[in-house]
Design an enzyme around this catalytic site. Structure first.
Site, mmCIF file in Angstrom:
data_model
loop_
_atom_site.group_PDB
_atom_site.id
_atom_site.type_symbol
_atom_site.label_atom_id
_atom_site.label_comp_id
_atom_site.label_asym_id
_atom_site.label_seq_id
_atom_site.Cartn_x
_atom_site.Cartn_y
_atom_site.Cartn_z
ATOM 1 N N LYS A 197 -50.766 1.350 -20.476
ATOM 2 C CA LYS A 197 -51.700 0.615 -19.607
ATOM 3 C C LYS A 197 -50.961 -0.280 -18.618
ATOM 4 O O LYS A 197 -51.296 -1.437 -18.419
ATOM 5 C CB LYS A 197 -52.711 -0.181 -20.445
ATOM 6 C CG LYS A 197 -53.553 0.712 -21.351
ATOM 7 C CD LYS A 197 -54.535 -0.083 -22.192
ATOM 8 C CE LYS A 197 -55.377 0.841 -23.057
ATOM 9 N NZ LYS A 197 -54.577 1.461 -24.166
ATOM 10 N N ARG A 198 -49.955 0.308 -17.968
ATOM 11 C CA ARG A 198 -49.183 -0.421 -16.973
ATOM 12 C C ARG A 198 -49.923 -0.442 -15.638
ATOM 13 O O ARG A 198 -50.953 0.185 -15.466
ATOM 14 C CB ARG A 198 -47.798 0.205 -16.816
ATOM 15 C CG ARG A 198 -46.913 0.178 -18.069
ATOM 16 C CD ARG A 198 -46.662 -1.248 -18.553
ATOM 17 N NE ARG A 198 -45.520 -1.317 -19.451
ATOM 18 C CZ ARG A 198 -45.598 -1.456 -20.776
ATOM 19 N NH1 ARG A 198 -46.767 -1.515 -21.368
ATOM 20 N NH2 ARG A 198 -44.500 -1.545 -21.515
#
Length: 275
Positions: A96-97
């Site tokens: 979830k960058r």
């Protein structure tokens, strides 16, 4: 990995199951804690037991970061094992960058080049220049958070923006990004009825669908509204497989749980004439 290879695996195994490797030292069988690398020992046993029934593995990066350098080493060993022993498996870095362009480029290099993942989950809030660096990598895939399965999803994702819900705006705008053909999307199974509208915007894109099982999502509902001519779904299960047993039989029981889901998936694929 080319998307055609993933599709071939789905048809061969009659499965679109993704096993989430959310490995928690507080939950794994106690006897493994005596191992030099208990996280890897657990992951290896799970992979060895479940690989006939799934097409993807999804390490949740937070569960490795939490243990510092040793956690990263365990993740690295897991990826080396997967890529060496089961190169046909689609691998997802559930990270979830998402950040400004030069930072996103470094995240992409970390997970696509250094760690050799096939895909990564990305938060789209910072927009185009935070996503496109990931899309520059050929045969790698970027999985945007669109409509998630958590309770807080309704805080923002379903709010009205430009005359439609925000998650629909994310889907629509992302299609204009350079390299958008390498996009996939996260859509929670607990939001299965939304899939009908989602498919109007991204009719053929692959969707990563968490929330079946422990979170109450229905596989049948997901297939009813979300399946495509190439299936187009990766349904994730983590806790329901990983921690079905905390005894010495944990891998055997995990395999049984994965096989149960695979059999349900085979039934759904047959219903849709996909196998």
């Amino acid at each position: 990995m080319k998307i055609e290879d993933l599709i071939a695996q789905i048809h061969q195994k009659k499965s679109f199951l993704c096993v989430g490797l959310d490995t928690d030292l507080d939950k794994i069988p106690e006897h493994l804690l005596k191992e030099g690398d208990p996280i890897f020992a657990f992951n290896k046993a799970i992979i060895d037991a479940t690989h006939p029934y799934c097409v993807a593995y999804k390490p949740n990066i937070a569960f490795y970061e939490a243990y510092g350098l040793q956690g990263w080493k365990s993740l690295e060993r897991t990826m080396e094992y997967l890529n060496a022993k089961h190169p046909e498996m689609f691998t997802i870095a559930d990270a979830k960058r998402g950040d400004i362009g030069n930072t996103s480029t470094r995240y992409a290099k970390a997970f696509f080049e250094t760690m050799d993942f096939d895909s990564i989950t990305i938060a789209p809030y910072m927009g185009k220049d935070s996503v496109e660096p990931f899309l520059e990598f050929r045969d790698r895939h970027t999985i945007l958070l669109a409509l998630t399965s958590n309770q807080g999803a309704f805080d923002f994702q379903t709010k009205n923006v430009n005359g439609q819900e925000l998650y629909k705006e994310v889907l629509s705008v992302s299609k204009t990004y350079k390299g958008a053909e390498r996009l996939m999307y996260v859509v929670g199974a607990t939001k299965a009825t939304y899939l009908e509208d989602i498919r109007k915007i991204v009719p053929e894109s692959f969707l990563l669908v968490p929330g079946v099982g422990a979170q109450g999502g229905s596989l049948q509902e997901v297939c009813k509204y979300g399946i495509t001519k190439d299936v187009g779904l990766l349904v994730n299960s983590s806790r329901g497989i990983l921690y079905a047993s905390t005894g010495v039989d944990f891998a055997e029981i995990a395999a049984k749980k994965a096989q149960e889901i695979q059999k349900e998936m085979a039934i759904e694929l047959a219903k849709q004439n996909k196998v």
